[in-house]
Design a protein around this motif. Structure first.
Motif, PDB file in Angstrom:
ATOM      1  N   ALA A   1      34.448  29.056 -66.721  1.00  0.00           N
ATOM      2  CA  ALA A   1      35.286  30.255 -66.665  1.00  0.00           C
ATOM      3  C   ALA A   1      34.765  31.335 -67.589  1.00  0.00           C
ATOM      4  O   ALA A   1      34.356  31.068 -68.733  1.00  0.00           O
ATOM      5  CB  ALA A   1      36.729  29.913 -67.034  1.00  0.00           C
ATOM      6  N   ALA A   2      34.790  32.568 -67.097  1.00  0.00           N
ATOM      7  CA  ALA A   2      34.489  33.711 -67.952  1.00  0.00           C
ATOM      8  C   ALA A   2      35.573  33.833 -69.018  1.00  0.00           C
ATOM      9  O   ALA A   2      36.743  33.511 -68.783  1.00  0.00           O
ATOM     10  CB  ALA A   2      34.428  34.986 -67.115  1.00  0.00           C
TER      11      ALA A   2
ATOM     12  N   VAL B   1      41.621  21.393 -68.498  1.00  0.00           N
ATOM     13  CA  VAL B   1      41.519  21.791 -67.091  1.00  0.00           C
ATOM     14  C   VAL B   1      40.201  22.507 -66.831  1.00  0.00           C
ATOM     15  O   VAL B   1      39.591  22.336 -65.773  1.00  0.00           O
ATOM     16  CB  VAL B   1      42.711  22.688 -66.700  1.00  0.00           C
ATOM     17  N   VAL B   2      39.759  23.313 -67.778  1.00  0.00           N
ATOM     18  CA  VAL B   2      38.509  24.067 -67.681  1.00  0.00           C
ATOM     19  C   VAL B   2      37.422  23.309 -68.431  1.00  0.00           C
ATOM     20  O   VAL B   2      37.636  22.836 -69.553  1.00  0.00           O
ATOM     21  CB  VAL B   2      38.686  25.494 -68.242  1.00  0.00           C
TER      22      VAL B   2
ATOM     23  N   ALA C   1      41.883  31.565 -69.898  1.00  0.00           N
ATOM     24  CA  ALA C   1      40.978  30.448 -69.658  1.00  0.00           C
ATOM     25  C   ALA C   1      40.855  29.547 -70.881  1.00  0.00           C
ATOM     26  O   ALA C   1      40.761  28.317 -70.748  1.00  0.00           O
ATOM     27  CB  ALA C   1      39.606  30.976 -69.249  1.00  0.00           C
ATOM     28  N   ARG C   2      40.859  30.138 -72.067  1.00  0.00           N
ATOM     29  CA  ARG C   2      40.708  29.349 -73.289  1.00  0.00           C
ATOM     30  C   ARG C   2      41.833  28.328 -73.431  1.00  0.00           C
ATOM     31  O   ARG C   2      41.609  27.193 -73.867  1.00  0.00           O
ATOM     32  CB  ARG C   2      40.680  30.276 -74.509  1.00  0.00           C
ATOM     33  N   ARG C   3      43.062  28.704 -73.040  1.00  0.00           N
ATOM     34  CA  ARG C   3      44.181  27.767 -73.125  1.00  0.00           C
ATOM     35  C   ARG C   3      44.010  26.622 -72.130  1.00  0.00           C
ATOM     36  O   ARG C   3      44.263  25.456 -72.445  1.00  0.00           O
ATOM     37  CB  ARG C   3      45.501  28.503 -72.870  1.00  0.00           C
TER      38      ARG C   3
ATOM     39  N   MET D   1      42.042  34.941 -66.408  1.00  0.00           N
ATOM     40  CA  MET D   1      43.425  34.492 -66.511  1.00  0.00           C
ATOM     41  C   MET D   1      43.721  33.604 -65.314  1.00  0.00           C
ATOM     42  O   MET D   1      43.192  33.806 -64.219  1.00  0.00           O
ATOM     43  CB  MET D   1      44.379  35.690 -66.528  1.00  0.00           C
ATOM     44  N   MET D   2      44.615  32.620 -65.508  1.00  0.00           N
ATOM     45  CA  MET D   2      44.806  31.586 -64.503  1.00  0.00           C
ATOM     46  C   MET D   2      46.272  31.209 -64.380  1.00  0.00           C
ATOM     47  O   MET D   2      46.986  31.170 -65.377  1.00  0.00           O
ATOM     48  CB  MET D   2      44.003  30.336 -64.890  1.00  0.00           C
TER      49      MET D   2
END
Length: 264
Positions: A121-122, A175-176, A167-169, A126-127
């Motif tokens: 992920a960049a 998950v990432v 993405a960091r979370r 946001m996800m």
């Protein structure tokens, strides 16, 4: 290029790029069918070892269903019977599918991402599952995979509020796979995929299949299945080649993939 989708071959990698940037890479019905057909073709192509899916631009990986299309012809036309949204979220696969999330992964786009085996992920992505804001819920795999992979309080907050997480979370929650600067995203996803494909493709497929089976079993069942499969892998040509290559301090040349020896 087919409708809304760019299909490229990068060595043993099939790269699929959703190319509907003005629509935030939402999938209309033709693009969803094109994705389904491209992955079906990649699964059948012995020269393809893995598939990477990404989006055009830096705003969105995929924002889910094309709501303008849905307003005109009704919702759900991007669902492929038996294979789900974009032909991905319910599909039974043998080859690894990797997401390179270049921007927002929302609603059906999040469901596609969650169905992938690895997610790069960049750092600005946001996800989440925003369907509740549109009178819907993420029934095509988003809620089910959140239930399996994300702690209850966080998963339900995402499902019930529709708010997105960075993405960091999602990386912190497992998950990432990796968060990288946007300008390095595709390069990094391709590099890791190429490194993976230097291994035995049969071992990759079998390891992935055993993992998927094991998620629905208790440990005793999973061990029994592993042992039942064990003799085949211990006696395989790839196993013998891998061991011999290590013992002789050389690179392995497995029976398929980019390191396979010439057949002539």
């Amino acid at each position: 290029m087919t409708h809304g989708l760019v299909i490229e071959k990068r060595g043993a990698i099939c790269l699929l790029t959703i190319d509907r940037e003005p629509a935030r890479n939402a999938l209309d019905a033709p693009t969803s069918r094109a994705m389904d057909a491209a992955i079906t073709a990649a699964e059948a192509d012995p020269s393809v070892g893995a598939v990477i899916v990404t989006g055009t631009g830096d705003r969105a990986f995929c924002s889910g269903m094309d709501l303008k299309e849905a307003e005109q012809i009704g919702a759900g036309h991007g669902l492929i019977p038996g294979r789900g949204f974009g032909g991905i979220t319910e599909r039974k696969r043998s080859k690894p599918l990797i997401a390179a999330v270049n921007g927002a992964a929302v609603a059906g786009g999040f469901e596609i991402m969650m169905a992938c085996d690895m997610v790069f992920a960049a750092d600005h992505a946001m996800m989440g599952v925003s369907e509740v804001k549109r009178g819907l819920f993420a029934f095509a795999g988003g809620i089910q995979r959140l239930a399996a992979q994300v702690p209850r309080a966080t998963a339900l907050a995402m499902i019930l509020t529709g708010e997105l997480l960075p993405a960091r979370r999602l990386y912190e929650l497992g998950v990432v796979t990796e968060v990288v600067p946007a300008d390095r995203l595709l390069t990094r996803a391709i590099a890791v995929t190429e490194a993976m494909l230097a291994n035995s493709w049969q071992a990759i497929r079998d390891g992935r299949a055993l993992y998927e089976l094991s998620t629905g079993m208790d440990i005793d069942q999973a061990l029994a299945v592993g042992n039942a499969w064990g003799k085949a892998t211990l006696d395989s040509a790839d196993s013998r080649e891998g061991i011999a290559a290590y013992a002789n301090k050389r690179d392995a040349q497995f029976g398929d993939g980019p390191t396979a020896p010439p057949t002539s």
